[in-house]
Scaffold this motif. Structure first.
Motif, PDB file in Angstrom:
ATOM      1  N   GLY A 137     -11.305  14.806  14.669  1.00  0.00           N
ATOM      2  CA  GLY A 137     -10.681  15.848  15.483  1.00  0.00           C
ATOM      3  C   GLY A 137      -9.197  16.010  15.237  1.00  0.00           C
ATOM      4  O   GLY A 137      -8.615  17.041  15.593  1.00  0.00           O
ATOM      5  N   LEU A 138      -8.555  15.013  14.614  1.00  0.00           N
ATOM      6  CA  LEU A 138      -7.125  15.147  14.307  1.00  0.00           C
ATOM      7  C   LEU A 138      -6.944  16.083  13.108  1.00  0.00           C
ATOM      8  O   LEU A 138      -7.789  16.110  12.211  1.00  0.00           O
ATOM      9  CB  LEU A 138      -6.505  13.781  14.011  1.00  0.00           C
ATOM     10  N   PRO A 139      -5.830  16.830  13.066  1.00  0.00           N
ATOM     11  CA  PRO A 139      -5.639  17.831  12.010  1.00  0.00           C
ATOM     12  C   PRO A 139      -5.146  17.242  10.688  1.00  0.00           C
ATOM     13  O   PRO A 139      -4.155  17.693  10.110  1.00  0.00           O
ATOM     14  CB  PRO A 139      -4.594  18.766  12.632  1.00  0.00           C
ATOM     15  N   LEU A 140      -5.829  16.209  10.217  1.00  0.00           N
ATOM     16  CA  LEU A 140      -5.469  15.572   8.939  1.00  0.00           C
ATOM     17  C   LEU A 140      -6.744  15.259   8.172  1.00  0.00           C
ATOM     18  O   LEU A 140      -7.775  14.945   8.774  1.00  0.00           O
ATOM     19  CB  LEU A 140      -4.710  14.265   9.199  1.00  0.00           C
ATOM     20  N   LYS A 141      -6.661  15.309   6.842  1.00  0.00           N
ATOM     21  CA  LYS A 141      -7.844  14.990   6.030  1.00  0.00           C
ATOM     22  C   LYS A 141      -7.872  13.501   5.743  1.00  0.00           C
ATOM     23  O   LYS A 141      -6.850  12.898   5.430  1.00  0.00           O
ATOM     24  CB  LYS A 141      -7.780  15.754   4.709  1.00  0.00           C
ATOM     25  N   GLY A 142      -9.054  12.909   5.862  1.00  0.00           N
ATOM     26  CA  GLY A 142      -9.198  11.492   5.561  1.00  0.00           C
ATOM     27  C   GLY A 142     -10.606  11.044   5.890  1.00  0.00           C
ATOM     28  O   GLY A 142     -11.486  11.851   6.200  1.00  0.00           O
ATOM     29  N   SER A 197       4.693   1.838   2.698  1.00  0.00           N
ATOM     30  CA  SER A 197       3.898   2.515   1.647  1.00  0.00           C
ATOM     31  C   SER A 197       2.538   1.820   1.588  1.00  0.00           C
ATOM     32  O   SER A 197       2.265   1.023   0.692  1.00  0.00           O
ATOM     33  CB  SER A 197       4.616   2.470   0.304  1.00  0.00           C
ATOM     34  N   PRO A 198       1.655   2.106   2.571  1.00  0.00           N
ATOM     35  CA  PRO A 198       0.402   1.361   2.694  1.00  0.00           C
ATOM     36  C   PRO A 198      -0.650   1.724   1.644  1.00  0.00           C
ATOM     37  O   PRO A 198      -0.633   2.818   1.080  1.00  0.00           O
ATOM     38  CB  PRO A 198      -0.099   1.723   4.093  1.00  0.00           C
ATOM     39  N   CYS A 204       2.946   8.855   2.772  1.00  0.00           N
ATOM     40  CA  CYS A 204       3.544   7.590   2.284  1.00  0.00           C
ATOM     41  C   CYS A 204       2.482   6.665   1.678  1.00  0.00           C
ATOM     42  O   CYS A 204       2.823   5.654   1.063  1.00  0.00           O
ATOM     43  CB  CYS A 204       4.229   6.848   3.436  1.00  0.00           C
ATOM     44  N   ILE A 205       1.205   6.979   1.888  1.00  0.00           N
ATOM     45  CA  ILE A 205       0.125   6.128   1.372  1.00  0.00           C
ATOM     46  C   ILE A 205       0.141   6.150  -0.150  1.00  0.00           C
ATOM     47  O   ILE A 205       0.388   7.188  -0.772  1.00  0.00           O
ATOM     48  CB  ILE A 205      -1.243   6.608   1.921  1.00  0.00           C
ATOM     49  N   LYS A 206      -0.117   4.985  -0.759  1.00  0.00           N
ATOM     50  CA  LYS A 206      -0.092   4.883  -2.223  1.00  0.00           C
ATOM     51  C   LYS A 206      -1.100   5.854  -2.848  1.00  0.00           C
ATOM     52  O   LYS A 206      -2.112   6.195  -2.224  1.00  0.00           O
ATOM     53  CB  LYS A 206      -0.391   3.442  -2.639  1.00  0.00           C
ATOM     54  N   PRO A 207      -0.871   6.279  -4.104  1.00  0.00           N
ATOM     55  CA  PRO A 207      -1.702   7.318  -4.737  1.00  0.00           C
ATOM     56  C   PRO A 207      -3.207   7.074  -4.657  1.00  0.00           C
ATOM     57  O   PRO A 207      -3.969   8.003  -4.432  1.00  0.00           O
ATOM     58  CB  PRO A 207      -1.219   7.320  -6.188  1.00  0.00           C
ATOM     59  N   ASN A 208      -3.665   5.832  -4.824  1.00  0.00           N
ATOM     60  CA  ASN A 208      -5.103   5.555  -4.744  1.00  0.00           C
ATOM     61  C   ASN A 208      -5.520   5.007  -3.383  1.00  0.00           C
ATOM     62  O   ASN A 208      -6.606   4.456  -3.236  1.00  0.00           O
ATOM     63  CB  ASN A 208      -5.514   4.556  -5.838  1.00  0.00           C
ATOM     64  N   GLY A 209      -4.642   5.164  -2.393  1.00  0.00           N
ATOM     65  CA  GLY A 209      -4.927   4.621  -1.063  1.00  0.00           C
ATOM     66  C   GLY A 209      -5.867   5.496  -0.252  1.00  0.00           C
ATOM     67  O   GLY A 209      -6.305   6.565  -0.695  1.00  0.00           O
ATOM     68  N   LYS A 210      -6.184   5.036   0.949  1.00  0.00           N
ATOM     69  CA  LYS A 210      -7.127   5.751   1.818  1.00  0.00           C
ATOM     70  C   LYS A 210      -6.530   5.911   3.207  1.00  0.00           C
ATOM     71  O   LYS A 210      -5.922   4.986   3.738  1.00  0.00           O
ATOM     72  CB  LYS A 210      -8.444   4.963   1.925  1.00  0.00           C
ATOM     73  N   LEU A 211      -6.760   7.110   3.777  1.00  0.00           N
ATOM     74  CA  LEU A 211      -6.326   7.393   5.139  1.00  0.00           C
ATOM     75  C   LEU A 211      -7.547   7.537   6.032  1.00  0.00           C
ATOM     76  O   LEU A 211      -8.496   8.250   5.698  1.00  0.00           O
ATOM     77  CB  LEU A 211      -5.516   8.698   5.180  1.00  0.00           C
ATOM     78  N   GLY A 222       9.025  -3.062   5.850  1.00  0.00           N
ATOM     79  CA  GLY A 222       8.644  -2.255   4.689  1.00  0.00           C
ATOM     80  C   GLY A 222       8.820  -3.008   3.381  1.00  0.00           C
ATOM     81  O   GLY A 222       7.962  -2.946   2.488  1.00  0.00           O
ATOM     82  N   GLU A 223       9.925  -3.745   3.266  1.00  0.00           N
ATOM     83  CA  GLU A 223      10.183  -4.521   2.037  1.00  0.00           C
ATOM     84  C   GLU A 223       9.170  -5.654   1.872  1.00  0.00           C
ATOM     85  O   GLU A 223       8.697  -5.914   0.770  1.00  0.00           O
ATOM     86  CB  GLU A 223      11.613  -5.086   2.067  1.00  0.00           C
ATOM     87  N   ILE A 224       8.837  -6.332   2.980  1.00  0.00           N
ATOM     88  CA  ILE A 224       7.859  -7.433   2.914  1.00  0.00           C
ATOM     89  C   ILE A 224       6.507  -6.905   2.435  1.00  0.00           C
ATOM     90  O   ILE A 224       5.841  -7.492   1.587  1.00  0.00           O
ATOM     91  CB  ILE A 224       7.712  -8.119   4.298  1.00  0.00           C
ATOM     92  N   THR A 225       6.100  -5.755   2.987  1.00  0.00           N
ATOM     93  CA  THR A 225       4.754  -5.239   2.677  1.00  0.00           C
ATOM     94  C   THR A 225       4.644  -4.689   1.258  1.00  0.00           C
ATOM     95  O   THR A 225       3.547  -4.593   0.724  1.00  0.00           O
ATOM     96  CB  THR A 225       4.342  -4.130   3.673  1.00  0.00           C
ATOM     97  N   LYS A 226       5.776  -4.341   0.638  1.00  0.00           N
ATOM     98  CA  LYS A 226       5.732  -3.771  -0.726  1.00  0.00           C
ATOM     99  C   LYS A 226       5.116  -4.722  -1.736  1.00  0.00           C
ATOM    100  O   LYS A 226       4.538  -4.304  -2.731  1.00  0.00           O
ATOM    101  CB  LYS A 226       7.148  -3.396  -1.182  1.00  0.00           C
TER     102      LYS A 226
END
Length: 447
Positions: free
Chosen positions: A223-228, A178-179, A211-218, A105-109
């Motif tokens: 069919g999964l119960p998530l918006k993206g 925090s992708p 955890c995705i950054k504010p301007n990020g994309k999911l 996580g620290e490396i990717t920040k």
């Protein structure tokens, strides 16, 4: 954070995620050493890089230069037991001791982070995405949960501006990330020893999506119960494979995108689940900024991950495939792939269940998925981090399987049992140490 330390010591260095981090730190000029329980091909490859590894849990085996808390970072895997001598020494003597997921996580920040989450498909999707970005010239570091056939490594390094990582749901470790771009491939119940029930697992995936950054994309599988941004196969997703055909054992397809249809992509990994993984990797690479022409070349040159539907022998008369599948849905995916590629051939599956708790939690699912093969050989359950659970055995699972050609065997009997079989397709399946049987089988049947 991690890069500020001169010495990095790994407890459980032979783990697939841990060894990728170890390679990363070596590539960045750090001094690296570690402990693991037993020697493996992975530990040998690390030793070949100059990393000192020992296999007895005792502080006397740790080199003196790694015993200074001022300049040594300790990285550990949650799989180690609580009474681990070295782990407790470092903890009690003021060393900085961090979980692998925290270090990652620290490396990717400091980078643009592309993260791949899901109960199945993470490793293949991550390795496709890392390969695509690398081929497209992106300055990327990709941490893989398996050994890429293209790079013979679980680390791809072509720069440090972008990181590609597996977002692992085991013990909720993906919540340290925090992708900028993230995908969720599946949310089937798993790791119930950690989560207790499927609802809690789904809630944790939703927490990860936040955890995705504010301007990020999911990106989510349709069919999964998530918006993206949705992806799928022959459906109305934002990104979907259309006009699919099989030519010489490879998928040829068009990809429907928010910007129109792009034709004639080629992908050589069997199975609709792998094609689905390729679609989301393509979608993430497109949204990052790669061109379709470069991506088509990259996808065609992708060779896969070791132990993910890996062909060991492939002749007209005999095919031997090895796969890491250890959940009923993954076994179903392997079955679909093998039937699609070899519709008229007899298939023998050799399966080693992984964990007593997983076998107990999904016994009906395992029974159903394993019943689909023509013949089945079951090995004893691989315990990994667990103690036995009373009544949970391979014999118990065997009784629930609706297949007259089934039996529980010892590992020493595998080759004789294959010889007795009339099957033209042999599969070894499981996440335990069944992988160690692949080489002897290959040598016994290689023409």
């Amino acid at each position: 954070m991690g890069l500020g330390w001169d010495y990095i010591f790994f407890i459980g260095i032979g783990g697939i995620g841990m060894s990728a981090l170890a390679r990363y730190f070596v590539a960045n000029g750090k001094q690296v050493a570690g402990y693991d329980k037993t020697p493996t091909e992975i530990t040998k490859s690390l030793e070949d890089m100059g990393i000192a590894i020992h296999f007895e849990d005792a502080i006397k085996n740790v080199s003196k230069e790694f015993l200074n808390p001022e300049n040594t970072l300790i990285v550990y895997t949650p799989a180690i037991p609580k009474n681990h001598v070295e782990f407790n020494y470092f903890k009690d003597n003021n060393f900085k001791v961090l979980k692998r997921s925290t270090v990652l996580g620290e490396i990717t920040k400091q980078t643009v982070c592309l993260a791949v989450a899901g109960t199945h498909g993470k490793t293949t999707t991550t390795s496709i995405l890392g390969h695509l970005l690398n081929v497209c010239g992106v300055p990327v570091t990709a941490f893989l949960g398996g050994i890429s056939e293209n790079y013979n490594s679980n680390l791809i390094i072509n720069g440090t501006e972008v990181t590609v990582v597996e977002a692992d749901e085991f013990d909720r470790s993906f919540l340290t990330l925090s992708p900028d771009l993230a995908c969720i491939t599946s949310m089937d119940a798993d790791h119930l020893d950690i989560y207790g029930n499927a609802d809690e697992l789904i809630k944790t995936f939703k927490d990860f999506s936040e955890c995705i950054k504010p301007n990020g994309k999911l990106f989510v599988k349709n069919g999964l119960p998530l918006k993206g941004i949705t992806y799928g196969i022959e459906d109305d997703s934002d990104y979907s494979a259309q006009n699919i055909s099989i030519e010489n054992g490879s998928y040829v397809f068009d990809i429907n995108t928010p910007n129109g249809i792009h034709k004639n992509f080629k992908f050589s990994l069997p199975g609709r689940h792998n094609l689905s993984n390729a679609i989301v990797a393509l979608a993430m690479a497109v949204e990052y900024g790669c061109s379709y022409i470069a991506l088509a070349k990259g996808l065609e040159s992708y060779k896969g991950v070791k132990r993910r539907f890996t062909y060991q022998i492939k002749t007209e008369d005999f095919v031997f495939i090895d796969d890491y599948a250890h959940h009923p849905e993954e076994i179903n995916a392997v079955h679909q792939a093998v039937r699609e590629m070899y519709p008229d051939k007899k298939v023998l599956a050799i399966f080693q269940p992984h964990l007593f708790s997983r076998t107990k939690d999904f016994v009906e699912g395992f029974a159903e998925s394993l019943s689909k093969f023509d013949e089945l050989l079951l090995l004893e359950i691989y315990p990994a981090r667990e103690l036995p659970i009373e009544g949970v055995t391979s014999k118990w699972l065997l009784h629930k399987i609706q297949n007259s050609n089934k039996k529980v065997i010892e590992k020493s009997e595998i080759i004789d049992e294959i010889r007795k079989s009339k099957a033209q397709i042999v599969l070894t399946i499981g996440a335990g140490d069944i992988g160690a049987e692949v080489k002897p089988i290959k040598e016994a049947f290689h023409v």
